[in-house]
Design an enzyme around this catalytic site. Structure first.
Site, PDB file in Angstrom:
ATOM      1  CG  ASP A  24      -2.229   0.854   0.880  1.00 46.58           C
ATOM      2  OD1 ASP A  24      -2.462   2.261   0.716  1.00 46.58           O
ATOM      3  OD2 ASP A  24      -3.458  -0.302   1.057  1.00 46.58           O
ATOM      4  CB  SER A  75      -6.760   2.203   0.122  1.00 47.12           C
ATOM      5  OG  SER A  75      -5.644   2.455   0.639  1.00 47.12           O
ATOM      6  NE  ARG A 164      -4.648   9.138   6.547  1.00 48.81           N
ATOM      7  CZ  ARG A 164      -3.731   8.828   7.299  1.00 48.81           C
ATOM      8  NH1 ARG A 164      -2.913   8.938   8.024  1.00 48.81           N
ATOM      9  NH2 ARG A 164      -3.702   7.340   6.722  1.00 48.81           N
ATOM     10  CG  ASP A 165      -6.834  12.559   1.958  1.00 47.06           C
ATOM     11  OD1 ASP A 165      -6.322  11.817   1.654  1.00 47.06           O
ATOM     12  OD2 ASP A 165      -8.011  12.417   1.948  1.00 47.06           O
ATOM     13  NE  ARG A 201      -7.767  11.770   7.452  1.00 46.79           N
ATOM     14  CZ  ARG A 201      -8.163  11.691   5.849  1.00 46.79           C
ATOM     15  NH1 ARG A 201      -7.454  12.418   4.685  1.00 46.79           N
ATOM     16  NH2 ARG A 201      -8.302  10.021   5.400  1.00 46.79           N
ATOM     17  NE  ARG A 208      -8.263   3.035   7.272  1.00 49.08           N
ATOM     18  CZ  ARG A 208      -7.856   3.596   6.405  1.00 49.08           C
ATOM     19  NH1 ARG A 208      -8.549   4.122   5.245  1.00 49.08           N
ATOM     20  NH2 ARG A 208      -6.621   3.140   5.961  1.00 49.08           N
ATOM     21  NE  ARG A 279     -11.495   5.487   1.306  1.00 50.86           N
ATOM     22  CZ  ARG A 279      -9.572   6.000   1.223  1.00 50.86           C
ATOM     23  NH1 ARG A 279      -9.544   5.979   0.174  1.00 50.86           N
ATOM     24  NH2 ARG A 279      -9.707   4.389   2.248  1.00 50.86           N
ATOM     25  N   GLY A 280     -16.552   5.656   1.291  1.00 59.24           N
ATOM     26  CA  GLY A 280     -17.474   4.184   2.680  1.00 59.24           C
ATOM     27  C   GLY A 280     -16.505   4.543   4.000  1.00 59.24           C
ATOM     28  NE  ARG A 282      -9.321   7.106   6.865  1.00 58.55           N
ATOM     29  CZ  ARG A 282      -8.879   6.899   8.112  1.00 58.55           C
ATOM     30  NH1 ARG A 282      -8.812   6.656   9.142  1.00 58.55           N
ATOM     31  NH2 ARG A 282      -7.123   5.903   7.723  1.00 58.55           N
ATOM     32  CE  LYS A 357      -3.546   0.862   4.157  1.00 56.62           C
ATOM     33  NZ  LYS A 357      -4.031   2.043   3.438  1.00 56.62           N
ATOM     34  CG  ASP A 425      -1.451   4.509   2.284  1.00 56.47           C
ATOM     35  OD1 ASP A 425      -1.157   5.431   2.258  1.00 56.47           O
ATOM     36  OD2 ASP A 425      -2.646   4.505   3.263  1.00 56.47           O
ATOM     37  CG  HIS A 429      -1.417   8.315   4.968  1.00 53.03           C
ATOM     38  ND1 HIS A 429      -1.269  10.100   4.533  1.00 53.03           N
ATOM     39  CD2 HIS A 429      -1.729   7.713   4.838  1.00 53.03           C
ATOM     40  CE1 HIS A 429      -2.205   8.783   3.100  1.00 53.03           C
ATOM     41  NE2 HIS A 429      -2.552   7.727   3.383  1.00 53.03           N
ATOM     42  CG  ASP A 466      -2.898   1.416  -2.600  1.00 50.88           C
ATOM     43  OD1 ASP A 466      -2.188   1.649  -2.404  1.00 50.88           O
ATOM     44  OD2 ASP A 466      -3.815   1.451  -1.579  1.00 50.88           O
ATOM     45  CG  HIS A 467      -2.281   4.914  -2.969  1.00 53.10           C
ATOM     46  ND1 HIS A 467      -1.646   5.486  -2.499  1.00 53.10           N
ATOM     47  CD2 HIS A 467      -3.339   4.515  -2.177  1.00 53.10           C
ATOM     48  CE1 HIS A 467      -1.979   5.400  -1.217  1.00 53.10           C
ATOM     49  NE2 HIS A 467      -3.481   3.968  -1.430  1.00 53.10           N
ATOM     50  CG  HIS A 487      -2.972   8.393  -1.136  1.00 55.15           C
ATOM     51  ND1 HIS A 487      -3.941   7.576  -1.597  1.00 55.15           N
ATOM     52  CD2 HIS A 487      -2.011   8.281   0.241  1.00 55.15           C
ATOM     53  CE1 HIS A 487      -4.534   7.527  -0.384  1.00 55.15           C
ATOM     54  NE2 HIS A 487      -2.976   7.299   0.010  1.00 55.15           N
TER      55      HIS A 487
HETATM   56  O1  LIG Z   1      -6.285   7.106   5.768  1.00 52.21           O
HETATM   57  C1  LIG Z   1      -7.046   7.349   4.235  1.00 52.21           C
HETATM   58  O2  LIG Z   1      -8.198   7.606   4.314  1.00 52.21           O
HETATM   59  C2  LIG Z   1      -6.862   7.476   2.484  1.00 52.21           C
HETATM   60  C3  LIG Z   1      -6.546   9.161   2.689  1.00 52.21           C
HETATM   61  O3  LIG Z   1      -6.774   9.991   3.250  1.00 52.21           O
HETATM   62  O4  LIG Z   1      -5.777   6.735   2.753  1.00 52.21           O
HETATM   63  P1  LIG Z   1      -5.710   5.498   1.741  1.00 52.21           P
HETATM   64  O5  LIG Z   1      -6.788   5.637   0.383  1.00 52.21           O
HETATM   65  O6  LIG Z   1      -4.331   4.715   1.621  1.00 52.21           O
HETATM   66  O7  LIG Z   1      -6.739   4.121   2.918  1.00 52.21           O
HETATM   67 MN   LIG Z   2      -4.067   2.541  -0.270  1.00 54.50          MN
HETATM   68 MN   LIG Z   3      -3.127   6.298   1.972  1.00 58.34          MN
END
Ligand SMILES: O=C(O)[C@@H](CO)OP(=O)(O)O
Ligand SMILES: [Mn+2]
Ligand SMILES: [Mn+2]
Length: 542
Positions: A24, A75, A164-165, A201, A208, A279-280, A282, A357, A425, A429, A466-467, A487
């Protein structure tokens, strides 16, 4: 519809399993001091990159269903692409379309939320940046404008600070933009829109995979009941917390905006709450906290009774469990994933990762479906993650995942498996270069062990990501280094480790090859022809 796969005309597969390892956040970027992947001592990964059966694949932007090629991968879309073998328009794009066409505002859910907002208060909660992985401030702004136009006078905005993003300390930029729109709308409509609460966040609300319910508890009590350190405005809160904690946006504690000592935005019976994240992963836990009648993950009534709210999500985050029940935009309908095809053919498979993950290799891989496709054929394993900032333990659970995966391979029970090593990953971060280098060295060590196990079993290991993330750890301007916690737009590696390879196939990637091409490739290596409408395999068989 019953699914089936044809036997491959030229390749029967190997004796042992095909295992996909997702490192990851390990992208391919130019070597240099900010690239933890190339700075680390990684003899095994270096060998993979030098072999013939190696290429690089697109993992961001339109190649994975995002609105534009300026959108970094993530991800969710990465694992969706790996599992589904086709490009689906993703949440970010679907929400843009639904807002631009006005479809959102025609839904019953929007109209009912507005009705509650007109009679009481409308609360908008979500990740407050333009990172476009979980949310986008342009989506928030569209909802705010429409709500004001449709007569909502009381609107509370609850902001989850990102970092983070987007840049690690960029919260004030977004707050300024949001306050400007608030002022504009309040002047034009004589309304009372305001920021009411917030926090980092990784500190509140956006947990998650049930890694840390306490995060959700803190967020819920902050947004709902006004529990947190109080400030006069959001910018003051962020500045004071930078000063007091030294932390960056994602880790700042809960704060509440108060006037005359009273929180301005406590939720009351009859209010509406819209979570504007698309996105789901979190978004599920906080959605359960808001909408479930019976809820036992923490005490919602600890400070005052849980109010009766009209709750909706931007999307439905889990289509199997219907979380949440009310939503504004239909999620992508990712059907006929490779897991469904393989189960239909009776292929025994495993999926394994650590908590952070775990849903990536199960839920996202299976097209955002929770639960097993076929419990008799599938084994899903979760190794519990630690709840710490991962630069403090860069090895994370990689060694434990590896040991368990080796046992699964050695069992001889499985024909297919997938695992995710989170290190590149999750440590990436944190923006901590030294820790990310250490993380990559652990990944390398684990890949070496897995290759040995695959060799012994006579199987095939596919190594990919994945990225990107750890491949760019900081940016530099005028000699000043700024940690990069997000990322990257980098492509990802794709290597085939096939110890019994005897020239039966060649790696012939098309120019636009991306993550979505891996599913057909894997299905071929398992001895089947891929479904016709999957993105083509990366292999040509003799
Ligand atoms: O931590 C997360 O929620 C994302 C970044 O916002 O990372 P990833 O897509 O690798 O899960
Ligand atoms: Mn990822
Ligand atoms: Mn990430």
């Amino acid at each position: 519809m019953t699914l089936s796969l044809k036997k491959h005309a030229k390749f029967a597969g190997r004796k042992g399993p095909v295992v996909i390892l997702v490192a990851d956040g390990v992208g391919v970027a130019p070597a240099g001091p900010s690239n933890a992947v190339t700075e680390a001592h990684t003899p095994t990964l270096d060998k993979l990159a030098a072999q013939t059966l190696y290429t690089e694949l697109a993992a961001h932007g339109t190649a994975v269903g995002l609105p534009s090629d300026d959108d970094m991968g993530n991800s969710e879309v990465g694992h969706n692409a790996l599992g589904a073998g086709r490009i689906f328009a993703q949440g970010a794009k679907l929400v843009n379309q639904a807002l631009d066409s006005g479809k959102v505002y025609e839904t019953d859910v929007w109209q009912e939320a507005i009705e509650h907002g007109r009679n009481n208060t409308l609360h908008l909660l979500g990740l407050h940046s333009d990172g476009n992985i979980h949310a986008h401030t342009q989506h928030l702004y569209a909802l705010m404008r429409k709500a004001a136009e449709q007569g909502v006078k009381q609107c509370c905005i609850h902001i989850l600070l990102d970092g983070r993003d987007v840049a690690a300390r960029s919260a004030l930029v977004y707050i300024e933009q949001t306050e400007a729109l608030i002022n504009e709308l309040n002047a034009q409509y004589d309304s009372n829109f305001r920021i009411a609460s917030g926090g980092g966040r990784m500190e509140i609300t956006m947990d998650r995979y049930e890694a840390d319910w306490d995060m959700v508890r803190r967020g819920y009590h902050c947004h709902t009941h006004g529990i947190g350190q109080t400030f006069g405005c959001a910018a003051d809160a962020v500045e004071a917390m930078y000063e007091a904690t030294g932390k960056d946006d994602q880790y700042l504690p809960a704060f509440v905006i108060a006037k005359d000592g009273e929180p301005v935005g406590r939720m009351q019976d009859g209010d509406a709450v819209i979570l504007f994240n698309f996105r789901g992963d979190r978004a599920i836990e906080i959605s359960l906290a808001y909408e479930r009648d019976h809820f036992d993950k923490f005490d919602r009534d600890e400070h005052r009774p849980h109010p009766s709210l009209y709750y909706a999500g931007m999307l439905q985050y889990d289509g199997d469990e219907f979380i949440p029940a009310r939503y504004l935009v239909n999620p992508p309908n990712i059907d006929r994933t490779m897991g469904e095809y393989l189960c239909a053919e009776g292929v025994k498979l495993f999926a394994i990762s650590e908590t952070q993950k775990y849903g990536h290799v199960t839920f996202f891989w299976n097209g955002n479906r929770s639960g097993y496709i076929d419990k008799d054929l599938e084994t899903y394993i979760e190794i519990p993650s630690d709840n710490i900032e991962f630069n403090q333990a860069p090895a994370m659970k990689a060694r434990e995942i590896t040991e368990k995966t080796i046992a699964l391979i050695e069992s001889g029970e499985y024909q297919f498996g997938r695992l995710n090593l989170a290190n590149g990953d999750m440590v990436g971060h944190t923006g901590d270069l030294a820790a990310a280098i250490e993380a990559m060295e652990v990944v390398d060590e684990c890949v070496a062990k897995l290759i040995d196990a695959i060799e012994a079993a006579g199987g095939i290991l596919l190594y990919t990501a994945d990225h990107g993330n750890a491949d760019i750890m900081y940016t530099e301007k005028n000699g000043i280094r700024t940690p990069k916690t997000s990322h990257t737009l980098s492509p990802v590696p794709f290597a085939i480790v096939d110890p019994n390879y005897n020239g039966e196939y060649q790696l012939t990637p098309p120019p636009d090859a991306g993550l979505t091409h891996i599913a057909a490739t894997t299905i071929n290596l398992l001895g089947f022809e891929a479904p016709d409408d999957y993105q083509p395999s990366l292999l040509t068989f003799k």
